[in-house]
Design an enzyme around this catalytic site. Structure first.
Site, PDB file in Angstrom:
ATOM      1  N   GLY A  34       0.827  -1.207   0.000  1.00 54.84           N
ATOM      2  CA  GLY A  34       0.000   0.000   0.000  1.00 54.84           C
ATOM      3  C   GLY A  34       0.855   1.248   0.000  1.00 54.84           C
ATOM      4  N   VAL A  41       2.661   0.975   3.140  1.00 55.60           N
ATOM      5  CA  VAL A  41       2.228  -0.183   3.923  1.00 55.60           C
ATOM      6  C   VAL A  41       2.932  -1.413   3.337  1.00 55.60           C
ATOM      7  CG1 VAL A  41       0.256  -1.541   4.726  1.00 55.60           C
ATOM      8  CG2 VAL A  41      -0.015   0.916   4.339  1.00 55.60           C
ATOM      9  N   ASP A 168     -13.756   8.320   6.054  1.00 53.40           N
ATOM     10  CA  ASP A 168     -13.043   8.041   4.794  1.00 53.40           C
ATOM     11  C   ASP A 168     -13.368   6.625   4.314  1.00 53.40           C
ATOM     12  OD1 ASP A 168     -11.518   8.598   2.594  1.00 53.40           O
ATOM     13  OD2 ASP A 168      -9.590   8.248   3.573  1.00 53.40           O
TER      14      ASP A 168
HETATM   15  N1  LIG Z   1      -3.865  -4.363   7.769  1.00 51.30           N
HETATM   16  C1  LIG Z   1      -3.656  -4.357   6.463  1.00 51.30           C
HETATM   17  N2  LIG Z   1      -3.501  -5.503   5.791  1.00 51.30           N
HETATM   18  C2  LIG Z   1      -3.283  -5.506   4.470  1.00 51.30           C
HETATM   19  N3  LIG Z   1      -3.232  -4.407   3.711  1.00 51.30           N
HETATM   20  C3  LIG Z   1      -3.375  -3.228   4.317  1.00 51.30           C
HETATM   21  C4  LIG Z   1      -3.598  -3.134   5.724  1.00 51.30           C
HETATM   22  N4  LIG Z   1      -3.714  -1.835   6.044  1.00 51.30           N
HETATM   23  C5  LIG Z   1      -3.585  -1.150   4.894  1.00 51.30           C
HETATM   24  N5  LIG Z   1      -3.372  -1.975   3.850  1.00 51.30           N
HETATM   25  C6  LIG Z   1      -3.196  -1.611   2.432  1.00 51.30           C
HETATM   26  O1  LIG Z   1      -2.552  -0.357   2.342  1.00 51.30           O
HETATM   27  C7  LIG Z   1      -3.411   0.609   1.696  1.00 51.30           C
HETATM   28  C8  LIG Z   1      -3.203   1.968   2.328  1.00 51.30           C
HETATM   29  O2  LIG Z   1      -3.464   1.878   3.714  1.00 51.30           O
HETATM   30  P1  LIG Z   1      -4.084   3.070   4.547  1.00 51.30           P
HETATM   31  O3  LIG Z   1      -5.335   3.529   3.866  1.00 51.30           O
HETATM   32  O4  LIG Z   1      -4.208   2.656   5.950  1.00 51.30           O
HETATM   33  O5  LIG Z   1      -2.928   4.149   4.367  1.00 51.30           O
HETATM   34  P2  LIG Z   1      -3.093   5.722   4.277  1.00 51.30           P
HETATM   35  O6  LIG Z   1      -1.716   6.291   4.236  1.00 51.30           O
HETATM   36  O7  LIG Z   1      -3.942   6.191   5.376  1.00 51.30           O
HETATM   37  O8  LIG Z   1      -3.819   5.803   2.861  1.00 51.30           O
HETATM   38  P3  LIG Z   1      -4.835   6.860   2.244  1.00 51.30           P
HETATM   39  O9  LIG Z   1      -4.012   7.948   1.685  1.00 51.30           O
HETATM   40  O10 LIG Z   1      -5.536   6.092   1.145  1.00 51.30           O
HETATM   41  O11 LIG Z   1      -5.757   7.264   3.289  1.00 51.30           O
HETATM   42  C9  LIG Z   1      -4.819   0.034   1.836  1.00 51.30           C
HETATM   43  O12 LIG Z   1      -5.658   0.466   0.791  1.00 51.30           O
HETATM   44  C10 LIG Z   1      -4.554  -1.463   1.774  1.00 51.30           C
HETATM   45  O13 LIG Z   1      -4.466  -1.913   0.446  1.00 51.30           O
END
Ligand SMILES: Nc1ncnc2c1ncn2[C@@H]1O[C@H](COP(=O)(O)OP(=O)(O)OP(=O)(O)O)[C@@H](O)[C@H]1O
Length: 506
Positions: A34, A41, A168
């Site tokens: 991610g 991630v 979100d």
């Molecule tokens: N626990 C998890 N297990 C597997 N994949 C995960 C997990 N947490 C997050 N991901 C993957 O990572 C991506 C991004 O995670 P997350 O949305 O928490 O990050 P963010 O930095 O807050 O992103 P955004 O800018 O989209 O809000 C998710 O869409 C998912 O594909």
């Protein structure tokens, strides 16, 4: 499936974090899964136990004010929420020094460099909904959609019953595993009524999932915002692709009006007092066409969707009532999560990457073809008898998913007139040059090759959290100062019945 009772959270419960004693070198990074606004991630493995986890790196290098507020918020909320439909935050680990390397890894050494900082360790989930739905050829069955929607609404009900707004909800934040469990993730924009009660920011929720009250500038809102987003996901599951995706806020509102009708004092009492209503009010009322446009949906699904995508947030169905909808009681029943098929891991990040790579390959091939076209490229092919004709089918470039889903088109303009007549023109001041389908006559004349629209109204009130983080989460650019007439800052008068139901403050 457990459904939360009001006040179910035990706020005195110790957080599941093990303090800062554990460091990152206990984990082996396997691959990136991610890329979010706030960091990468990774899929990781705990070296001692072999347990697979997700490691979310918190980017701190771009933060002027230290540790990002979104991460603090996510940690704070997730230490309070414990439910089978909410992703589990296992612990927070730190790196010992900025040049630390993760323990032995599979990837190239460049990728393994750890720049220092903090990682959130989550239970690992095999997919996110966007990544999974993007799999070529994948089509969810009705029992599967019911099963996922039931879990999504159960997770939301738990949040709302405990006074947490997610803010979100979107496919990429809905995680799934191969045991058929669905869990809500990414609480970086969430808001707890223990932290803030009113005058929230309206710059939350990714654009295609953002409800009309936020787009119109409401700063006093409640759980209904998440229900709208969940409704968009529901429609997407049924329809095979997003039903309303505007490229910017005005266009998003227009798409909502096209499908759900335009708001007025009759269908949404109090709407005219919302800050930006007059700027976006269509010159002519638009009627609700949701049932007509989506008439190919099963009638019970349509009944539920109709209640989730109601313009007036106070009339929008709650997660609790949605769970009791006939849709979930009628045959075919939701399937048992354990019976759901297992798929190879699919996360939005990876499917996006694959698509980009594919596009790149196609472009390279095209360019090569242009440079040295095959001999007689312009002549029609010679067909020998018995030869299977190679038809020209542009849809060959589409994914299996797209091929399998002949989708009715949503109305582009129900009145078959230029969008300017829908009344959305003249409302956007001229400082930002976004090329969109709207005509712009307010201050600036339409420009050749597209029209220029001005900024969306400014932030209503930057919420209780740092504004910079909020703005960047949007898929749209930041907006500069607003137009004249956007100065009204009175409280949003919408009586939010849903808020009352959950004990939210108005
Ligand atoms: N626990 C998890 N297990 C597997 N994949 C995960 C997990 N947490 C997050 N991901 C993957 O990572 C991506 C991004 O995670 P997350 O949305 O928490 O990050 P963010 O930095 O807050 O992103 P955004 O800018 O989209 O809000 C998710 O869409 C998912 O594909």
């Amino acid at each position: 499936m457990t459904v939360a009772q009001l006040g179910q959270l035990n706020l005195d419960e110790l957080p599941p974090l093990r303090g800062s004693s554990r460091t990152l070198d206990r984990f082996q990074k396997l691959e990136q899964i991610g890329e979010g606004t706030y960091g990468q991630v990774y899929m990781g493995k705990e070296v001692m136990t072999g347990e697979i986890v997700a490691l979310k790196r918190i980017k701190t290098e771009n933060e002027k004010e230290g540790f990002p507020i979104s991460a603090i918020r996510e940690i704070k909320v997730l230490t309070r929420l414990h439910h089978e439909n909410i992703v589990k935050l296992k612990e927070v680990v730190i790196s010992q020094d900025g040049n630390n390397q993760l323990a032995a890894t599979k990837e190239s050494s460049d990728n393994n460099k750890y720049n220092g900082g903090v990682y959130l360790v989550f239970e690992y989930m095999d997919h996110d909904l966007t990544g999974l739905s993007d799999r070529p050829g994948l089509r969810f069955t009705v029992p599967q959609i019911k099963c996922y929607m039931k879990q999504l609404l159960t997770g939301l009900h738990y949040c709302h019953a405990n006074e947490v707004l997610h803010r979100d909800i979107k496919g990429a934040n809905v995680l799934l595993n191969n045991n058929g469990s669905l869990k809500l993730a990414d609480f970086g924009l969430s808001c707890s009524s223990h932290l803030c009660r009113e005058n929230f920011t309206n710059r939350v929720v990714t654009l295609p999932y953002r409800p009309p009250e936020l787009l119109l500038g409401a700063t006093n809102y409640g759980p209904a915002v998440d229900i709208w987003s969940a409704g968009c996901i529901f429609a997407e599951l049924l329809h095979g692709k997003p039903i309303m995706s505007g490229r910017n806020e005005p266009e998003q509102l227009h798409k909502i009006f096209e499908l759900c009708g335009s708001p007025d004092e009759v269908n949404w009492p109090g709407v005219s007092k919302i800050r930006w209503y007059n700027n976006f009010k269509p010159a002519r009322p638009m009627r609700r066409r949701l049932r007509e446009v989506l008439r190919h949906f099963d009638s019970h699904a349509l009944d539920l969707l109709d209640k989730m995508l109601i313009l007036d947030p106070s009339k929008r169905i709650s997660a609790k009532d949605a769970l009791a909808a006939e849709y979930f009681q009628m045959e075919p029943l939701p399937c048992d999560p354990k019976s759901l098929p297992k798929y190879e891991a699919s996360h939005e990040f990876q499917t996006k990457r694959k698509r980009q790579q594919q596009q790149l390959n196609e472009e390279t091939a095209k360019r090569q073809n242009l440079r040295c076209p095959p001999p007689h490229a312009r002549l029609p092919p010679i067909h020998h008898s018995g030869q299977v004709l190679q038809e020209h089918r542009p849809e060959r470039n589409l994914s299996m998913n797209q091929l399998q889903r002949p989708l009715p088109t949503l109305p582009s303009n129900p009145y078959s007139e230029p969008l300017v007549d829908a009344g959305l023109s003249n409302r956007y001041p001229p400082s930002m040059n976004l090329t969109v389908g709207y005509n712009q006559t307010h201050g600036v004349q339409a420009q050749a090759g597209g029209t220029s629209i001005g900024p969306y109204p400014p932030h209503g009130r930057v919420g209780p959290y740092a504004a910079s983080n909020m703005i960047n989460r949007s898929t749209t650019p930041c907006y500069a100062a607003g137009p004249p007439g956007f100065s009204h800052r009175g409280p949003n008068p919408i009586a939010n019945i849903r808020n009352q139901q959950y004990g939210w403050q108005q």
